[in-house]
Design a protein around this motif. Structure first.
Motif, PDB file in Angstrom:
ATOM      1  N   PHE A   3      41.576  43.315  28.460  1.00 30.94           N
ATOM      2  CA  PHE A   3      41.309  42.898  29.842  1.00 30.94           C
ATOM      3  C   PHE A   3      40.398  41.678  29.901  1.00 30.94           C
ATOM      4  N   TRP A  33      42.674  37.613  29.946  1.00 31.78           N
ATOM      5  CA  TRP A  33      42.419  37.107  31.291  1.00 31.78           C
ATOM      6  C   TRP A  33      42.919  35.656  31.365  1.00 31.78           C
ATOM      7  N   VAL A  67      45.312  41.749  34.107  1.00 34.43           N
ATOM      8  CA  VAL A  67      45.485  42.732  35.184  1.00 34.43           C
ATOM      9  C   VAL A  67      46.924  42.737  35.690  1.00 34.43           C
ATOM     10  N   SER A  80      42.174  47.139  41.296  1.00 35.77           N
ATOM     11  CA  SER A  80      42.124  46.705  39.897  1.00 35.77           C
ATOM     12  C   SER A  80      42.122  45.189  39.766  1.00 35.77           C
ATOM     13  N   THR A  81      42.736  44.499  40.727  1.00 40.81           N
ATOM     14  CA  THR A  81      42.781  43.040  40.621  1.00 40.81           C
ATOM     15  C   THR A  81      41.431  42.390  40.931  1.00 40.81           C
ATOM     16  N   LEU A  86      39.418  42.367  38.855  1.00 42.33           N
ATOM     17  CA  LEU A  86      39.167  41.783  37.538  1.00 42.33           C
ATOM     18  C   LEU A  86      39.418  40.273  37.544  1.00 42.33           C
TER      19      LEU A  86
END
Length: 569
Positions: free
Chosen positions: A300, A304, A308, A381-382, A384
């Motif tokens: 994660f 990046w 995600v 979750s986004t 992130l």
């Protein structure tokens, strides 16, 4: 007036983003040019100003430098120690780029780390372009571009493009092999593969072995085995011309493997296989131990801004696992990932050659509108997307303040821009504008690269111990001083000060080193200074304290205070 012919109006409206995108997508060349430009923005900031990053990078660079010093291009050595861990490919590439730099008149080329990083930069660029080529087996031009852009902007490839190691080049070789394997599998029964595909496949295979041994064989072999079991046939592999390909591979790799066996008396294989490879499986390399699940958590951050999106696309891969394209990508990812998770020795870059397949599945899911705010927990979750740039901006500021009582002012504008763009990307995702959110993720990654690698690292002075110590040695009034170090033993110091740097164990040894006379300099870490001074008094030595260098050693996790003591004739 009557009879006048109306004049057409000139439109001053600029092209819309859709028109520009359509114009670019009409040509593979244009798409690849955009990918190269995006990659360079992500890879070049800080390329030459970032110090040699201990410990692996300067070990590779120093071994390559010694090849040029000794003209020994078969055996690999770090000072007097045999470096029998990896094959010779990356050392040859680094030696070649440094030799070219010397021929072009680059000052102090052999201690210019940027020259040793050029193979990694070219490998990272090749990995991006080969991801585009490999993705065309599964996707159209737009989808292949998005998959390659996910690789170009991934944090892990941005890091490895700047390090003089094997991993960016290995990734390029792996994608070349897997792109050829994908074409063989998806076109099974079609008869003959184009010569270009065969050339890319076998060149990637041979180069991958010469750079990092059997990993390319593992990626391709596990994938081929699973797909052959799925189809109950391995005849599709014959289109890759395995006989001719194996002969070509042997012609490329066998000469050095035979030469090093003769040169080392077989020690290379016992070290590379017995210690390095089996040590990772067993307990020999505990320094990089991590539990199973490490790569999943690290993913994660390392993948990046695409991570995600890939996580949201994971159920899509399971639901469509019977489709050939998805089945191939899963066969590429899953078995090798499980092998890496099972091995106790873990480093984030080990799984990087699997990321192109994850990018392909992610883009397929995005283009089929599977990925979006309607998926369970997707909106949460986004977070992130902005969390990584915001976290880096805050974290680097905290580290800089803790170590040097200042802030990375030069990098803050770009990291703040990266954070704001990522926040807007998150907002677009929540509004179901997923592809636009992806594009803004690419822009955020580019800004992050400029902010972190281009500027913020310049202000982290406490982390630049070896360059500051090497500067002390260069500034001595006498020429070619003999240098030793006590308490600070990082490979970057060997690379920057010279192959003959002596590694001392005690204060008594440091005094004895200075007593030999001539132009000499010794670095003494504070823990050893009492013994060093006591021995100096006993011997009647009075070395001059040139300066003190304070900083933080990432590898040991300790603050260091190092005195530089010199004697001159």
């Amino acid at each position: 007036m009557d009879g006048m012919v109306p004049q057409p109006r000139l439109s001053l409206r600029p092209f819309s983003p859709a028109q520009v995108a359509n114009a670019v997508e009409r040509s593979h060349f244009r798409l690849c040019l955009v990918l190269v430009l995006l990659s360079l923005v992500c890879f070049l900031p800080g390329f030459s100003s970032l110090q040699p990053m201990d410990r692996d990078e300067p070990r590779y660079a120093q071994a390559s430098k010694q090849m040029l010093e000794t003209h020994e291009f078969v055996d690999i050595r770090f000072q007097d120690e045999a470096r029998h861990k990896k094959p010779v490919g990356i050392y040859w590439l680094q030696s070649a780029t440094v030799s070219i730099g010397e021929a072009l008149g680059v000052p102090e080329a052999r201690t210019t780390i940027a020259l040793y990083r050029i193979p990694s930069l070219l490998g990272a660029l090749a990995a991006v372009l080969l991801t585009y080529w490999a993705s065309l087996a599964f996707l159209g031009r737009r989808g292949a571009f998005l998959a390659a852009a996910l690789m170009a902007t991934s944090v892990i490839l941005m890091v490895e493009a700047r390090l003089a190691k094997t991993d960016a080049v290995l990734t390029a070789c792996s994608v070349a092999v897997m792109g050829g394997l994908a074409r063989a599998y998806l076109s099974r029964g079609a008869g003959v593969l184009p010569r270009r595909t065969l050339g890319i496949f076998w060149l990637g295979f041979a180069a991958g072995i010469l750079v990092k041994g059997p990993l390319v064989l593992m990626f391709a072999g596990l994938t081929a085995a699973i797909l052959s079991y799925r189809d109950r046939s391995a005849r599709w592999l014959l289109t890759l011309r395995p006989g001719l390909g194996a002969l070509f591979t042997l012609l490329v790799v066998l000469p050095w493997f035979v030469a090093i066996a003769i040169k080392s008396g077989g020690a290379f294989y016992s070290e590379a296989v017995g210690h390095d490879m089996l040590g990772k499986v067993g307990t020999a390399q505990r320094y990089h131990w991590a539990p199973p699940g490490f790569y999943l958590l690290a993913f994660f951050a390392t993948f990046w801004p695409g991570a995600v999106f890939a996580a949201i696309a994971a159920p899509f891969a399971w639901q469509h696992r019977r489709e050939d394209a998805v089945a191939f990508c899963l066969a590429w990812i899953v078995p090798s990932w499980l092998v890496f998770e099972a091995v106790p020795t873990k480093l984030p870059h080990y799984v990087m050659p699997l990321y192109p397949a994850i990018a392909v599945i992610t883009v397929i899911a995005v283009l089929r509108h599977f990925v979006g705010p309607h998926r369970p927990a997707a909106k949460i979750s986004t977070v992130l997307i902005p969390l990584i740039p915001v976290g880096l901006m805050v974290g680097l500021s905290a580290v800089n303040w803790s170590l040097d009582h200042t802030l990375p002012y030069r990098g803050l504008p770009a990291t703040a821009a990266a954070s704001l763009i990522a926040l807007y990307a998150w907002r677009l995702f929540v509004r179901n504008q997923v592809v636009r959110s992806l594009w803004l993720g690419f822009a955020s990654a580019a800004c992050l690269s400029v902010g972190v690698f281009g500027f913020a690292q310049l202000d982290l002075r406490s982390l630049k111990l070896s360059p500051r110590l090497a500067e002390v040695a260069r500034n001595m009034s006498c020429e070619n001083p003999l240098v030793a170090t006590l308490g600070y033993r990082e490979p970057s110091l060997v690379f920057l000060t010279g192959t003959n740097l002596e590694m001392l164990e005690t204060g008594e040894e440091a005094s004895a080193f200075l007593r030999q006379g001539g132009c000499r300099l010794v670095f003494v870490e504070k823990r050893f200074e009492n013994a060093f001074r006591a021995e100096n008094e006993r011997l009647g030595l009075h070395p001059a304290l040139s300066t003190r260098i304070a900083g933080f050693n990432i590898n040991s996790g300790r603050r260091l205070d190092i005195g530089a003591y010199a004697v001159e004739p």
